[in-house]
Design a protein around this motif. Structure first.
Motif, mmCIF file in Angstrom:
data_model
loop_
_atom_site.group_PDB
_atom_site.id
_atom_site.type_symbol
_atom_site.label_atom_id
_atom_site.label_comp_id
_atom_site.label_asym_id
_atom_site.label_seq_id
_atom_site.Cartn_x
_atom_site.Cartn_y
_atom_site.Cartn_z
ATOM 1 N N MET A 7 -31.062 48.448 10.544
ATOM 2 C CA MET A 7 -32.122 49.165 11.260
ATOM 3 C C MET A 7 -31.623 50.510 11.775
ATOM 4 N N GLU A 8 -30.312 50.633 11.957
ATOM 5 C CA GLU A 8 -29.723 51.872 12.482
ATOM 6 C C GLU A 8 -30.050 53.056 11.588
ATOM 7 N N ASN A 9 -30.207 52.796 10.254
ATOM 8 C CA ASN A 9 -30.372 53.888 9.304
ATOM 9 C C ASN A 9 -31.816 54.357 9.137
ATOM 10 N N ARG A 10 -32.737 53.729 9.825
ATOM 11 C CA ARG A 10 -34.146 54.138 9.675
ATOM 12 C C ARG A 10 -34.335 55.558 10.197
ATOM 13 N N LYS A 11 -34.957 56.392 9.386
ATOM 14 C CA LYS A 11 -35.184 57.774 9.771
ATOM 15 C C LYS A 11 -36.372 57.884 10.719
ATOM 16 N N LYS A 12 -36.326 58.916 11.570
ATOM 17 C CA LYS A 12 -37.401 59.116 12.539
ATOM 18 C C LYS A 12 -38.301 60.270 12.100
ATOM 19 N N VAL A 13 -39.611 60.068 12.258
ATOM 20 C CA VAL A 13 -40.575 61.099 11.893
ATOM 21 C C VAL A 13 -41.509 61.348 13.080
ATOM 22 N N ALA A 14 -41.835 62.621 13.296
ATOM 23 C CA ALA A 14 -42.738 62.994 14.390
ATOM 24 C C ALA A 14 -43.857 63.879 13.826
ATOM 25 N N PHE A 15 -45.018 63.837 14.478
ATOM 26 C CA PHE A 15 -46.202 64.541 13.971
ATOM 27 C C PHE A 15 -46.804 65.441 15.039
ATOM 28 N N TYR A 16 -47.341 66.569 14.586
ATOM 29 C CA TYR A 16 -48.077 67.471 15.481
ATOM 30 C C TYR A 16 -49.366 67.856 14.764
ATOM 31 N N THR A 17 -50.500 67.696 15.455
ATOM 32 C CA THR A 17 -51.800 67.984 14.837
ATOM 33 C C THR A 17 -52.461 69.174 15.506
ATOM 34 N N LEU A 18 -52.809 70.163 14.695
ATOM 35 C CA LEU A 18 -53.596 71.306 15.162
ATOM 36 C C LEU A 18 -55.035 71.116 14.667
ATOM 37 N N GLY A 19 -56.004 71.534 15.486
ATOM 38 C CA GLY A 19 -57.377 71.517 14.983
ATOM 39 C C GLY A 19 -58.210 70.327 15.386
ATOM 40 N N CYS A 20 -59.008 69.851 14.444
ATOM 41 C CA CYS A 20 -60.163 68.993 14.740
ATOM 42 C C CYS A 20 -59.854 67.502 14.724
ATOM 43 N N LYS A 21 -60.873 66.731 15.082
ATOM 44 C CA LYS A 21 -60.777 65.266 15.085
ATOM 45 C C LYS A 21 -60.448 64.725 13.695
ATOM 46 N N LEU A 22 -60.985 65.397 12.677
ATOM 47 C CA LEU A 22 -60.709 64.991 11.296
ATOM 48 C C LEU A 22 -59.214 65.071 11.009
ATOM 49 N N ASN A 23 -58.571 66.138 11.471
ATOM 50 C CA ASN A 23 -57.119 66.266 11.295
ATOM 51 C C ASN A 23 -56.374 65.137 11.998
ATOM 52 N N PHE A 24 -56.837 64.758 13.201
ATOM 53 C CA PHE A 24 -56.180 63.647 13.922
ATOM 54 C C PHE A 24 -56.274 62.349 13.123
ATOM 55 N N SER A 25 -57.442 62.099 12.521
ATOM 56 C CA SER A 25 -57.591 60.858 11.742
ATOM 57 C C SER A 25 -56.661 60.880 10.539
ATOM 58 N N GLU A 26 -56.511 62.054 9.903
ATOM 59 C CA GLU A 26 -55.658 62.137 8.716
ATOM 60 C C GLU A 26 -54.176 62.069 9.075
ATOM 61 N N THR A 27 -53.790 62.679 10.198
ATOM 62 C CA THR A 27 -52.393 62.564 10.646
ATOM 63 C C THR A 27 -52.021 61.105 10.847
ATOM 64 N N SER A 28 -52.919 60.360 11.469
ATOM 65 C CA SER A 28 -52.656 58.947 11.752
ATOM 66 C C SER A 28 -52.473 58.152 10.458
ATOM 67 N N THR A 29 -53.282 58.459 9.456
ATOM 68 C CA THR A 29 -53.168 57.772 8.156
ATOM 69 C C THR A 29 -51.838 58.133 7.476
ATOM 70 N N ILE A 30 -51.481 59.419 7.524
ATOM 71 C CA ILE A 30 -50.202 59.856 6.934
ATOM 72 C C ILE A 30 -49.036 59.168 7.659
ATOM 73 N N ALA A 31 -49.151 59.038 8.981
ATOM 74 C CA ALA A 31 -48.090 58.377 9.764
ATOM 75 C C ALA A 31 -47.921 56.920 9.346
ATOM 76 N N ARG A 32 -49.031 56.239 9.060
ATOM 77 C CA ARG A 32 -48.931 54.837 8.618
ATOM 78 C C ARG A 32 -48.238 54.746 7.254
ATOM 79 N N ASN A 33 -48.458 55.762 6.409
ATOM 80 C CA ASN A 33 -47.761 55.793 5.108
ATOM 81 C C ASN A 33 -46.247 55.882 5.304
ATOM 82 N N PHE A 34 -45.814 56.722 6.259
ATOM 83 C CA PHE A 34 -44.382 56.830 6.568
ATOM 84 C C PHE A 34 -43.833 55.491 7.059
ATOM 85 N N ASN A 35 -44.613 54.831 7.901
ATOM 86 C CA ASN A 35 -44.189 53.533 8.435
ATOM 87 C C ASN A 35 -43.984 52.526 7.297
#
Length: 444
Positions: free
Chosen positions: A1-29
């Motif tokens: 588990m030590e080797n798991r990479k960390k990813v962080a997200f920043y969303t600019l703009g609209c609610k639609l962007n927030f929904s898509e960021t969340s989906t992209i984040a689940r893909n990383f997970n």
């Protein structure tokens, strides 16, 4: 588990962007990454960009700088609308390693082979005509409410707007898929879902090449209203010409849809609406507001308006100001017009000086404060339901009523993510409303 990479997200703009960021984040997970807050040290920073205003462009550079300060060796990826419109420009920003366009952003993990820094950002960006498929998205875990994407792209040709260039043609999620996503959200103990898209009233257009409407927006809201486990549904921005009487009437009697509408106006002058190539005139807007008030007198009505559009004279602006002042609406979102490349408006005559744009913007923001205050005052003494949020802000917990009145009460962690019956008592100095609980158990 030590080797798991960390990813962080920043969303600019609209609610639609927030929904898509969340989906992209689940893909990383799913690919074995751990998500951390953007303020933390991460191996990868993903910035979901916006291009609606010039300010959003500037913000992008600031966010990249912030990421580099946290970890100068971090891999920085840019996705979203600005990344589709100006990929080379983003790739040249110091610290950016990868730029992905409209079709590539949902496959971001396919493009990250190693995390070594690049001298120049690597670009993968499609011709926007290739954005011919639909990717469903929703946001959970970020806030008390979830944003559920039901539609993407736009077929309108408003002369100031780059969104069709950034997101492609109008296309919708299948009704069964929207309902599946709504059920997944409600299973996560989320109380409120906000429907989002680029032009959600246009819901129903199918895949590329199939432009007929398989279902209408009314079909969508009627089907969602029957989904068990969802306690609140909120319609985000919807064009006035696409908000039909049948939808307004359905919302007024609905089990879950709340009495809150956000309807873009953009100008109260028919001359300017024509220059903008909007698909309605101000008379249609008056009809929409009157219809809502007829069946839901207590509804909250928000308005988008643009000031300083080319050709907007003082007379045009005052026409807009008086139109909004006399209209029974609840608040404004004011946008100062900014020139965007490859739009018709950028080449129009009658450019409004920036100091005049700023003055007009300030006047309308002042009107918005007055309108919101009047709306809040009209709600004092009424009983409402509040969904409380999760943040402790200076000893208070905040929330929103079904008709979008912002309320506050002393912090109590047991109230987080709960719906409470309350009475609105008085407006506080910060503009939020104090309350009394109708159910005394809530005070324990």
């Amino acid at each position: 588990m030590e080797n798991r990479k960390k990813v962080a997200f920043y969303t600019l703009g609209c609610k639609l962007n927030f929904s898509e960021t969340s989906t992209i984040a689940r893909n990383f997970n799913d690919e074995g990454f751990d998500r951390v807050d953007f303020e933390e040290i991460a191996d990868i920073y993903v910035i979901n960009t916006c291009s609606v205003t010039e300010n959003a462009d500037k913000q992008f550079k600031q966010v990249v700088k912030k990421a580099m300060k946290l970890n100068e060796k971090a891999f920085v990826a840019a996705v979203g609308c600005y990344a589709q419109l100006k990929p080379e420009e983003l790739a040249a920003v110091d610290g950016v390693d990868l730029v992905l366009g409209a079709t590539e952003k949902f496959k971001i993990t396919d493009y990250i082979h190693d995390l070594s820094k690049n001298d120049m950002g690597e670009v993968h960006s499609c011709e926007i005509a290739e954005a011919d498929f639909y990717v469903g998205s929703y946001s959970i875990g970020d806030r008390t409410r979830a944003f559920l994407k039901v539609q993407d792209g736009c077929d309108y040709k408003c002369t100031y707007c780059t969104i069709p260039l950034a997101r492609g043609i109008s296309r919708s999620d299948a009704l069964e898929n929207v309902l599946k996503n709504a059920k997944e959200i409600s299973a996560q103990n989320i109380r409120e879902i906000v429907l989002t898209g680029v032009n959600i009233g246009d819901y129903g257009k199918g895949e590329f090449g199939n432009k007929k409407h398989e279902h209408t927006f009314l079909d969508l809201v009627q089907a969602l209203d029957k989904v068990e486990g969802i306690e609140r549904l909120r319609i985000s921005s919807i064009e006035p010409n696409l908000l039909k009487n049948e939808t307004i009437e359905f919302v007024s009697k609905s089990r879950t849809f709340v009495p809150h509408f956000h309807i873009p106006l953009q100008s109260g002058s028919n001359d300017i609406l024509k220059l903008m190539k909007r698909r309605y005139l101000r008379e249609v807007y008056i009809d929409r507001v009157n219809k809502i008030r007829e069946v839901m007198p207590h509804a909250c009505i928000g308005v988008d308006v643009i000031v300083g559009f080319p050709g907007e004279t003082d007379e045009h602006f005052l026409e807009t100001y008086h139109f909004l002042n006399e209209l029974d609406i609840s608040y404004l979102h004011v946008f100062t017009y900014s020139e965007r490349d490859n739009t018709e408006a950028a080449d129009m005559e009658g450019v409004v000086p920036s100091n005049v744009r700023a003055k007009r913007s300030k006047m309308l923001r002042g009107l918005s404060v007055k309108k919101r205050r009047a709306f809040y005052e009209s709600q004092l003494g009424t009983n409402r339901t509040v969904l409380f949020e999760s943040e402790n802000k200076e000893g208070y917990i905040h929330g929103f009523t079904e008709n979008y009145v912002k309320v506050k009460t002393p912090w109590n962690p047991e109230l987080v993510n709960t719906l409470q019956e309350i009475n609105l008592t008085k407006i506080d100095e910060d503009g939020s409303v104090r309350l009394e609980f109708l159910n005394k158990l809530a005070e324990i």
